[in-house]
Design a protein around this motif. Structure first.
Motif, PDB file in Angstrom:
ATOM      1  N   SER A  96       0.799  -1.217   0.000  1.00  0.00           N
ATOM      2  CA  SER A  96       0.000   0.000   0.000  1.00  0.00           C
ATOM      3  C   SER A  96       0.834   1.271   0.000  1.00  0.00           C
ATOM      4  CB  SER A  96      -0.912  -0.005   1.227  1.00  0.00           C
ATOM      5  OG  SER A  96      -1.599   1.224   1.339  1.00  0.00           O
ATOM      6  N   ARG A  97       0.337   2.267  -0.688  1.00  0.00           N
ATOM      7  CA  ARG A  97       0.967   3.598  -0.642  1.00  0.00           C
ATOM      8  C   ARG A  97       0.832   4.233   0.736  1.00  0.00           C
ATOM      9  NH1 ARG A  97       3.341   5.883  -4.839  1.00  0.00           N
ATOM     10  NH2 ARG A  97       2.756   5.268  -6.967  1.00  0.00           N
ATOM     11  N   GLU A  98      -0.146   3.795   1.503  1.00  0.00           N
ATOM     12  CA  GLU A  98      -0.277   4.325   2.867  1.00  0.00           C
ATOM     13  C   GLU A  98       0.886   3.861   3.729  1.00  0.00           C
ATOM     14  OE1 GLU A  98      -4.028   4.163   4.792  1.00  0.00           O
ATOM     15  OE2 GLU A  98      -5.155   4.201   2.920  1.00  0.00           O
ATOM     16  N   THR A  99       1.461   2.705   3.380  1.00  0.00           N
ATOM     17  CA  THR A  99       2.626   2.198   4.090  1.00  0.00           C
ATOM     18  C   THR A  99       3.910   2.803   3.540  1.00  0.00           C
ATOM     19  OG1 THR A  99       1.490   0.112   4.495  1.00  0.00           O
ATOM     20  CG2 THR A  99       3.883   0.089   4.738  1.00  0.00           C
ATOM     21  N   ARG A 100       3.954   2.945   2.209  1.00  0.00           N
ATOM     22  CA  ARG A 100       5.146   3.476   1.546  1.00  0.00           C
ATOM     23  C   ARG A 100       4.705   4.435   0.440  1.00  0.00           C
ATOM     24  NH1 ARG A 100      10.192  -0.206  -0.747  1.00  0.00           N
ATOM     25  NH2 ARG A 100      11.338   1.476  -1.752  1.00  0.00           N
ATOM     26  N   PRO A 101       4.651   5.715   0.707  1.00  0.00           N
ATOM     27  CA  PRO A 101       4.119   6.674  -0.275  1.00  0.00           C
ATOM     28  C   PRO A 101       4.963   6.808  -1.541  1.00  0.00           C
ATOM     29  CG  PRO A 101       4.153   7.614   1.937  1.00  0.00           C
ATOM     30  CD  PRO A 101       4.956   6.355   1.994  1.00  0.00           C
ATOM     31  N   VAL A 279      -4.201   1.287 -13.769  1.00  0.00           N
ATOM     32  CA  VAL A 279      -4.163   2.651 -13.235  1.00  0.00           C
ATOM     33  C   VAL A 279      -4.414   2.629 -11.729  1.00  0.00           C
ATOM     34  CG1 VAL A 279      -5.286   4.909 -13.283  1.00  0.00           C
ATOM     35  CG2 VAL A 279      -4.825   3.699 -15.427  1.00  0.00           C
ATOM     36  N   LEU A 280      -5.369   1.811 -11.306  1.00  0.00           N
ATOM     37  CA  LEU A 280      -5.655   1.683  -9.880  1.00  0.00           C
ATOM     38  C   LEU A 280      -4.437   1.167  -9.125  1.00  0.00           C
ATOM     39  CD1 LEU A 280      -8.102   2.153  -8.036  1.00  0.00           C
ATOM     40  CD2 LEU A 280      -8.654  -0.270  -8.292  1.00  0.00           C
ATOM     41  N   ALA A 281      -3.721   0.207  -9.729  1.00  0.00           N
ATOM     42  CA  ALA A 281      -2.508  -0.329  -9.105  1.00  0.00           C
ATOM     43  C   ALA A 281      -1.456   0.762  -8.928  1.00  0.00           C
ATOM     44  CB  ALA A 281      -1.948  -1.481  -9.933  1.00  0.00           C
ATOM     45  N   LYS A 282      -1.325   1.652  -9.914  1.00  0.00           N
ATOM     46  CA  LYS A 282      -0.380   2.761  -9.797  1.00  0.00           C
ATOM     47  C   LYS A 282      -0.783   3.713  -8.678  1.00  0.00           C
ATOM     48  CE  LYS A 282       2.655   4.052 -11.806  1.00  0.00           C
ATOM     49  NZ  LYS A 282       4.104   3.891 -11.451  1.00  0.00           N
ATOM     50  N   GLN A 283      -2.072   3.887  -8.473  1.00  0.00           N
ATOM     51  CA  GLN A 283      -2.548   4.819  -7.457  1.00  0.00           C
ATOM     52  C   GLN A 283      -2.472   4.236  -6.052  1.00  0.00           C
ATOM     53  OE1 GLN A 283      -6.455   6.181  -8.491  1.00  0.00           O
ATOM     54  NE2 GLN A 283      -5.769   7.361 -10.252  1.00  0.00           N
ATOM     55  N   LEU A 284      -2.824   2.962  -5.913  1.00  0.00           N
ATOM     56  CA  LEU A 284      -2.950   2.366  -4.585  1.00  0.00           C
ATOM     57  C   LEU A 284      -1.696   1.676  -4.088  1.00  0.00           C
ATOM     58  CD1 LEU A 284      -6.563   0.862  -4.747  1.00  0.00           C
ATOM     59  CD2 LEU A 284      -5.829   3.107  -3.908  1.00  0.00           C
ATOM     60  N   PRO A 288       6.045  -0.936  -9.198  1.00  0.00           N
ATOM     61  CA  PRO A 288       5.985  -0.700 -10.642  1.00  0.00           C
ATOM     62  C   PRO A 288       4.879  -1.539 -11.275  1.00  0.00           C
ATOM     63  CG  PRO A 288       8.233  -1.162  -9.926  1.00  0.00           C
ATOM     64  CD  PRO A 288       7.345  -1.482  -8.772  1.00  0.00           C
ATOM     65  N   VAL A 289       4.276  -1.006 -12.329  1.00  0.00           N
ATOM     66  CA  VAL A 289       3.175  -1.685 -13.010  1.00  0.00           C
ATOM     67  C   VAL A 289       3.497  -1.824 -14.500  1.00  0.00           C
ATOM     68  CG1 VAL A 289       0.716  -1.596 -13.603  1.00  0.00           C
ATOM     69  CG2 VAL A 289       1.489  -0.811 -11.354  1.00  0.00           C
ATOM     70  N   VAL A 290       3.313  -3.041 -15.008  1.00  0.00           N
ATOM     71  CA  VAL A 290       3.552  -3.368 -16.411  1.00  0.00           C
ATOM     72  C   VAL A 290       2.227  -3.779 -17.039  1.00  0.00           C
ATOM     73  CG1 VAL A 290       4.747  -4.957 -17.986  1.00  0.00           C
ATOM     74  CG2 VAL A 290       5.899  -4.141 -15.914  1.00  0.00           C
ATOM     75  N   VAL A 291       2.039  -3.455 -18.307  1.00  0.00           N
ATOM     76  CA  VAL A 291       0.886  -3.961 -19.045  1.00  0.00           C
ATOM     77  C   VAL A 291       1.379  -4.883 -20.152  1.00  0.00           C
ATOM     78  CG1 VAL A 291      -0.948  -3.347 -20.673  1.00  0.00           C
ATOM     79  CG2 VAL A 291      -0.728  -2.107 -18.529  1.00  0.00           C
ATOM     80  N   ASP A 292       0.908  -6.107 -20.128  1.00  0.00           N
ATOM     81  CA  ASP A 292       1.237  -7.118 -21.135  1.00  0.00           C
ATOM     82  C   ASP A 292       0.150  -7.077 -22.201  1.00  0.00           C
ATOM     83  OD1 ASP A 292       1.553  -9.395 -22.660  1.00  0.00           O
ATOM     84  OD2 ASP A 292       1.701 -10.775 -20.962  1.00  0.00           O
ATOM     85  N   VAL A 293       0.430  -6.358 -23.292  1.00  0.00           N
ATOM     86  CA  VAL A 293      -0.594  -6.203 -24.326  1.00  0.00           C
ATOM     87  C   VAL A 293      -0.725  -7.456 -25.184  1.00  0.00           C
ATOM     88  CG1 VAL A 293      -0.475  -3.688 -24.423  1.00  0.00           C
ATOM     89  CG2 VAL A 293       1.091  -5.042 -25.837  1.00  0.00           C
ATOM     90  N   THR A 294       0.337  -8.254 -25.262  1.00  0.00           N
ATOM     91  CA  THR A 294       0.286  -9.469 -26.075  1.00  0.00           C
ATOM     92  C   THR A 294      -0.766 -10.436 -25.554  1.00  0.00           C
ATOM     93  OG1 THR A 294       2.567  -9.345 -26.840  1.00  0.00           O
ATOM     94  CG2 THR A 294       1.574 -11.520 -26.794  1.00  0.00           C
ATOM     95  N   HIS A 295      -0.731 -10.735 -24.253  1.00  0.00           N
ATOM     96  CA  HIS A 295      -1.688 -11.695 -23.711  1.00  0.00           C
ATOM     97  C   HIS A 295      -3.071 -11.084 -23.527  1.00  0.00           C
ATOM     98  CE1 HIS A 295       2.022 -13.939 -22.809  1.00  0.00           C
ATOM     99  NE2 HIS A 295       1.240 -14.984 -22.931  1.00  0.00           N
ATOM    100  N   ALA A 296      -3.123  -9.764 -23.405  1.00  0.00           N
ATOM    101  CA  ALA A 296      -4.425  -9.119 -23.297  1.00  0.00           C
ATOM    102  C   ALA A 296      -5.183  -9.217 -24.618  1.00  0.00           C
ATOM    103  CB  ALA A 296      -4.256  -7.661 -22.898  1.00  0.00           C
ATOM    104  N   ALA A 297      -4.500  -8.922 -25.717  1.00  0.00           N
ATOM    105  CA  ALA A 297      -5.165  -8.864 -27.021  1.00  0.00           C
ATOM    106  C   ALA A 297      -5.170 -10.201 -27.743  1.00  0.00           C
ATOM    107  CB  ALA A 297      -4.506  -7.805 -27.901  1.00  0.00           C
ATOM    108  N   GLY A 298      -3.982 -10.836 -27.789  1.00  0.00           N
ATOM    109  CA  GLY A 298      -3.878 -12.075 -28.544  1.00  0.00           C
ATOM    110  C   GLY A 298      -3.906 -11.868 -30.045  1.00  0.00           C
TER     111      GLY A 298
END
Length: 361
Positions: A96-101, A279-284, A288-298
């Motif tokens: 959590s960002r509340e633990t580590r901003p 986006v929520l993961a980046k906020q909360l 680091p956050v990665v988006v895997d577009v290959t497996h998302a789209a196929g």
């Protein structure tokens, strides 16, 4: 208004305030019990204790409310108290960002996840040969890609499909990454393989199918290697965070979250990219956050638009699959880009991969 009604209403107001004070005092005591339970590793919900309280409350019920109403009222109080205890726990979660901003930066050789400039992770679905990996690594390194992916152990739906080269694949991937100065990420599927995969890989990937393999999460956490944690096919964002907590709880703060699409009713794409989850993961979280577009789209035609959307939303890296000749690939032929397609992809997203300072000139 009738004076007697006003008088009775004032009496109701007094009782309301007393009830509120008692409820607040009850919540304070229950929260202290919850804190102790958390320290001892105990769950908060105790059904036997709840039944015990409901039993004496109904036994001592003076009326006029029937026992069913009394049970219903107190169950709502119990539920609200439990939610309060769980909320207190969330404030202490390591993800959590509340633990580590401040943002966590994960440095792997020359690549920094969360370092400001977004990264590309690229490589074939599966490691098939030395020639394949050497050609891919040489091509990607020339284009500035710092993280080489490739599966040595492959989780396949069919037990008769290609399962990867195993340890031989690890050796091939490590050699190719070293030859071109890249970090190497590969999936580990079994607690028994964590040690050998850690010997060759810079980053341990926990795949979507293993996101809730809690024994594996603890094991990779104890390995003290950066961990690329993919969101499960049907996992909620909260479950994804909790999976990260398993790794973090082992003293390993080098966790990278990967949104790779979730399973919905849609059939025209392999999965459905949940960009809002990323986006929520980046906020909360501070991870680091990665988006895997290959497996998302196929499918190749959606990779650049999805990558642009993800990068514009502020993610730290985009993950794609690249193969010298996808037509003869031993897994996931249709979703891997060939070299020409990757160049076209890169030309469409390059402006979003530049550091903010460079864009300002």
């Amino acid at each position: 208004m009738e004076p007697r009604i006003l008088e009775l209403r004032r009496e109701i107001d007094r009782i309301n305030r007393e009830l509120l004070a008692l409820l607040s005092e009850r919540a304070r005591i229950a929260s202290e019990i919850g804190r102790i339970q958390t320290e001892l590793g105990l769950g908060h919900y105790d059904p036997e204790r709840e039944e015990e309280m409901l039993a004496y409350l109904t036994a001592e019920n003076p009326g006029p409310f029937p026992d069913g109403t009394v049970k219903k009222l107190f169950k709502e109080i119990f539920k609200a108290t439990l939610a309060l205890e769980e909320q207190e726990d969330k404030r202490k979660f390591l993800f959590s960002r509340e633990t580590r901003p401040e943002d966590t930066r994960v440095r792997v050789r020359d690549a920094v996840f969360g370092g400001g400039a977004p990264l590309l992770i690229a490589g074939p679905c599966a490691i098939e040969s030395e020639e394949q990996m050497d050609a891919t690594a040489a091509f990607l390194a020339e284009r500035g890609v710092k993280v080489l992916r490739g599966g040595a152990f492959k989780p396949r739906t069919s037990p008769y499909a290609f399962q990867g080269l195993g340890v031989e694949g690890l050796k091939i991937g490590r050699a190719a990454a070293d030859r071109y100065g890249m970090a190497f990420v590969t999936e580990v599927m079994d607690t028994r393989d964590v040690e050998v995969v850690s010997e060759y890989a810079d980053i341990l990937q926990v795949g979507a199918r293993n996101m809730q393999n809690f024994a594996l999460l603890r094991e990779v956490g104890a390995a003290r290697r950066p961990v690329l944690l993919k969101r499960g096919l049907s996992a909620t964002v909260e479950e994804w965070f909790y999976a990260a907590e398993y790794v973090l709880s082992q003293g390993n703060d080098q966790v990278i979250l990967v949104e790779r699409g979730i399973r919905t009713y849609e059939k025209w794409t392999r999965n459905t990219l949940d960009l809002s989850g990323a986006v929520l993961a980046k906020q909360l979280t501070h991870l680091p956050v990665v988006v895997d577009v290959t497996h998302a789209a196929g499918r190749i035609d959606l990779l650049a638009p999805l990558a642009r959307a993800a990068l514009a939303a502020g993610v730290d890296a985009v993950h794609v699959e690249v193969h010298p000749n996808p037509k003869v690939a031993m897994s996931d032929n249709n979703q891997q880009m060939d070299f020409a397609q990757f160049d076209a992809f890169l030309s469409q997203v390059r402006d979003l991969l530049e550091p903010a300072a460079a864009k300002r000139g």
